[in-house]
Design an enzyme around this catalytic site. Sequence first.
Site, PDB file in Angstrom:
ATOM      1  N   PRO A   1       1.554  -1.466  -0.211  1.00 47.19           N
ATOM      2  CA  PRO A   1       0.084  -0.118   0.275  1.00 47.19           C
ATOM      3  C   PRO A   1       0.682   1.265  -0.262  1.00 47.19           C
ATOM      4  CG  PRO A   1       0.515  -1.013   2.229  1.00 47.19           C
ATOM      5  CD  PRO A   1       0.950  -2.067   1.436  1.00 47.19           C
ATOM      6  N   THR A   2       0.234   2.315  -0.730  1.00 50.32           N
ATOM      7  CA  THR A   2       1.238   3.229  -0.964  1.00 50.32           C
ATOM      8  C   THR A   2       0.565   4.588  -1.285  1.00 50.32           C
ATOM      9  OG1 THR A   2       3.501   4.085  -1.952  1.00 50.32           O
ATOM     10  CG2 THR A   2       1.925   3.477  -3.512  1.00 50.32           C
ATOM     11  N   TYR A   3       1.499   6.050  -0.334  1.00 55.83           N
ATOM     12  CA  TYR A   3       0.231   7.135  -0.891  1.00 55.83           C
ATOM     13  C   TYR A   3       1.216   8.499  -0.580  1.00 55.83           C
ATOM     14  CZ  TYR A   3       1.463   7.876   4.649  1.00 55.83           C
ATOM     15  OH  TYR A   3       2.153   8.633   5.483  1.00 55.83           O
TER      16      TYR A   3
ATOM     17  N   ARG B   1      -4.168   2.470   8.676  1.00 59.29           N
ATOM     18  CA  ARG B   1      -2.968   3.080   7.566  1.00 59.29           C
ATOM     19  C   ARG B   1      -2.893   1.398   6.579  1.00 59.29           C
ATOM     20  NH1 ARG B   1       0.893   6.614  10.755  1.00 59.29           N
ATOM     21  NH2 ARG B   1       0.729   5.013  12.255  1.00 59.29           N
TER      22      ARG B   1
ATOM     23  N   ARG C   1      -4.637  -3.017   1.173  1.00 60.05           N
ATOM     24  CA  ARG C   1      -3.758  -4.801   2.061  1.00 60.05           C
ATOM     25  C   ARG C   1      -5.642  -5.965   0.801  1.00 60.05           C
ATOM     26  NH1 ARG C   1      -1.850  -2.859   6.197  1.00 60.05           N
ATOM     27  NH2 ARG C   1       0.177  -2.316   6.015  1.00 60.05           N
TER      28      ARG C   1
ATOM     29  N   ASP D   1       7.901   1.384   2.894  1.00 58.83           N
ATOM     30  CA  ASP D   1       8.671   1.767   4.162  1.00 58.83           C
ATOM     31  C   ASP D   1       9.713   1.404   4.325  1.00 58.83           C
ATOM     32  OD1 ASP D   1       6.796   1.474   5.821  1.00 58.83           O
ATOM     33  OD2 ASP D   1       6.499   3.200   6.519  1.00 58.83           O
TER      34      ASP D   1
ATOM     35  N   GLU E   1      -2.414  -7.666  13.145  1.00 56.25           N
ATOM     36  CA  GLU E   1      -1.875  -8.200  12.333  1.00 56.25           C
ATOM     37  C   GLU E   1      -2.266  -9.740  13.183  1.00 56.25           C
ATOM     38  OE1 GLU E   1       0.318  -5.749  13.775  1.00 56.25           O
ATOM     39  OE2 GLU E   1       1.736  -5.063  12.126  1.00 56.25           O
TER      40      GLU E   1
ATOM     41  N   HIS F   1      11.590  -2.731  10.882  1.00 55.45           N
ATOM     42  CA  HIS F   1      10.348  -1.857  10.623  1.00 55.45           C
ATOM     43  C   HIS F   1      10.652  -0.552  10.728  1.00 55.45           C
ATOM     44  CE1 HIS F   1       5.949  -1.447  11.263  1.00 55.45           C
ATOM     45  NE2 HIS F   1       6.686  -0.445  10.959  1.00 55.45           N
TER      46      HIS F   1
HETATM   47  N1  UDP Z   1      -0.262   4.145   3.974  1.00 52.47           N
HETATM   48  C1  UDP Z   1      -1.695   4.138   3.159  1.00 52.47           C
HETATM   49  N2  UDP Z   1      -1.953   5.277   3.429  1.00 52.47           N
HETATM   50  C2  UDP Z   1      -2.002   5.704   4.030  1.00 52.47           C
HETATM   51  C3  UDP Z   1      -1.179   5.429   5.508  1.00 52.47           C
HETATM   52  C4  UDP Z   1      -0.072   4.831   5.441  1.00 52.47           C
HETATM   53  O1  UDP Z   1      -0.843   3.995   1.847  1.00 52.47           O
HETATM   54  O2  UDP Z   1      -3.247   6.610   4.473  1.00 52.47           O
HETATM   55  C5  UDP Z   1       0.686   3.029   3.299  1.00 52.47           C
HETATM   56  C6  UDP Z   1       1.734   3.428   3.812  1.00 52.47           C
HETATM   57  O3  UDP Z   1       2.798   4.007   2.763  1.00 52.47           O
HETATM   58  C7  UDP Z   1       2.593   2.118   4.266  1.00 52.47           C
HETATM   59  C8  UDP Z   1       1.615   1.295   5.164  1.00 52.47           C
HETATM   60  O4  UDP Z   1       0.442   2.015   4.754  1.00 52.47           O
HETATM   61  O5  UDP Z   1       2.762   1.410   2.791  1.00 52.47           O
HETATM   62  C9  UDP Z   1       2.431   1.597   6.642  1.00 52.47           C
HETATM   63  O6  UDP Z   1       2.111   3.003   6.817  1.00 52.47           O
HETATM   64  P1  UDP Z   1       2.711   3.479   7.610  1.00 52.47           P
HETATM   65  O7  UDP Z   1       4.376   3.055   7.887  1.00 52.47           O
HETATM   66  O8  UDP Z   1       2.632   4.759   8.294  1.00 52.47           O
HETATM   67  O9  UDP Z   1       2.153   2.187   9.311  1.00 52.47           O
HETATM   68  P2  UDP Z   1       3.344   1.953  10.244  1.00 52.47           P
HETATM   69  O10 UDP Z   1       3.966   1.080  10.026  1.00 52.47           O
HETATM   70  O11 UDP Z   1       4.551   3.410  10.612  1.00 52.47           O
HETATM   71  O12 UDP Z   1       2.422   1.745  10.896  1.00 52.47           O
END
Ligand code: UDP
Length: 252
Positions: free
Chosen positions: A10-12, A75, A80, A102, A201, A229
């Site tokens: 997922p990406t944004y 997020r 997904r 990330d 998860e 991570h």
């Molecule tokens: N992501 C997204 N939209 C959002 C926030 C997050 O597509 O509004 C994606 C983000 O690019 C990453 C994944 O969801 O691939 C997890 O996001 P993040 O790393 O911010 O969450 P964390 O792992 O810190 O809980």
Amino acid sequence: PRKQLIVVTPTYGRPLQAYFLNRLGHVLRLVPPPLLWIVVETNPASMETAEILRKTGVMYRHLVCARNSTNVKDRGVHQRNTALEHIERHRLDGVVYFADDDNIYSLELFQSLREISRFGTWPVAMLAHSKNKAILEGPVCNGSQVIGWHTNEKSKRLRRFHVDMAGFAFNSTILWDPKRWRRPTSVPIRQLDIVKEGFQETTFIEQVVEDESQMEGIPPGCSRIMNWHLHLEARHFVYPRGWLLQKNLDVV
Ligand code: UDP
């Protein structure tokens, strides 16, 4: 023949997006095929993302998810799910792995994913800028048998499985063949959007496996860190005046 890997990302749009997608794309480019990279954005899909994907030379599908989460803690959840529906509908055969844009991934990880027959899990090192140490999350193993979990935070003791989103992968046929895999439920496997923080998860994995006996710890012994991570909150960065980019730069 080598098993297909299905990598779901997922990406944004945000200032670091081009950097993250290029970095991940280059790692995936080094993985021997067959590998399918499913990249999911929320509406609308961006030209910048399309351009980066085209240039990586990785086989990919660029999907768009109509729903965006209203809860900041969920997020990537609907994205997904869009990928899961796609994999199920088209019966894409392979090992499914949720790789956020990330995180940091070693090539060894992708080699290990090909060893998974049902559901594989491994420890992930969490790096957060607020803490000056890496925290491990994931299985403790005897050979490939999962016998316990690394966990640090007290509140997280209530979780059934202590696995990071980047710390498991599974055979896609589990999605459409519940009987063959003795799945705990026959309803479609999806990420849920009303889950307490930190439980995303485990609620997902509880739909895929009954217990640890249906898991494979990889690599045997689970004693290697194959990915990290990263918790970098871009919005907390301090930029010099006039330097903050709110949107992606065109990538040429
Ligand atoms: N992501 C997204 N939209 C959002 C926030 C997050 O597509 O509004 C994606 C983000 O690019 C990453 C994944 O969801 O691939 C997890 O996001 P993040 O790393 O911010 O969450 P964390 O792992 O810190 O809980």
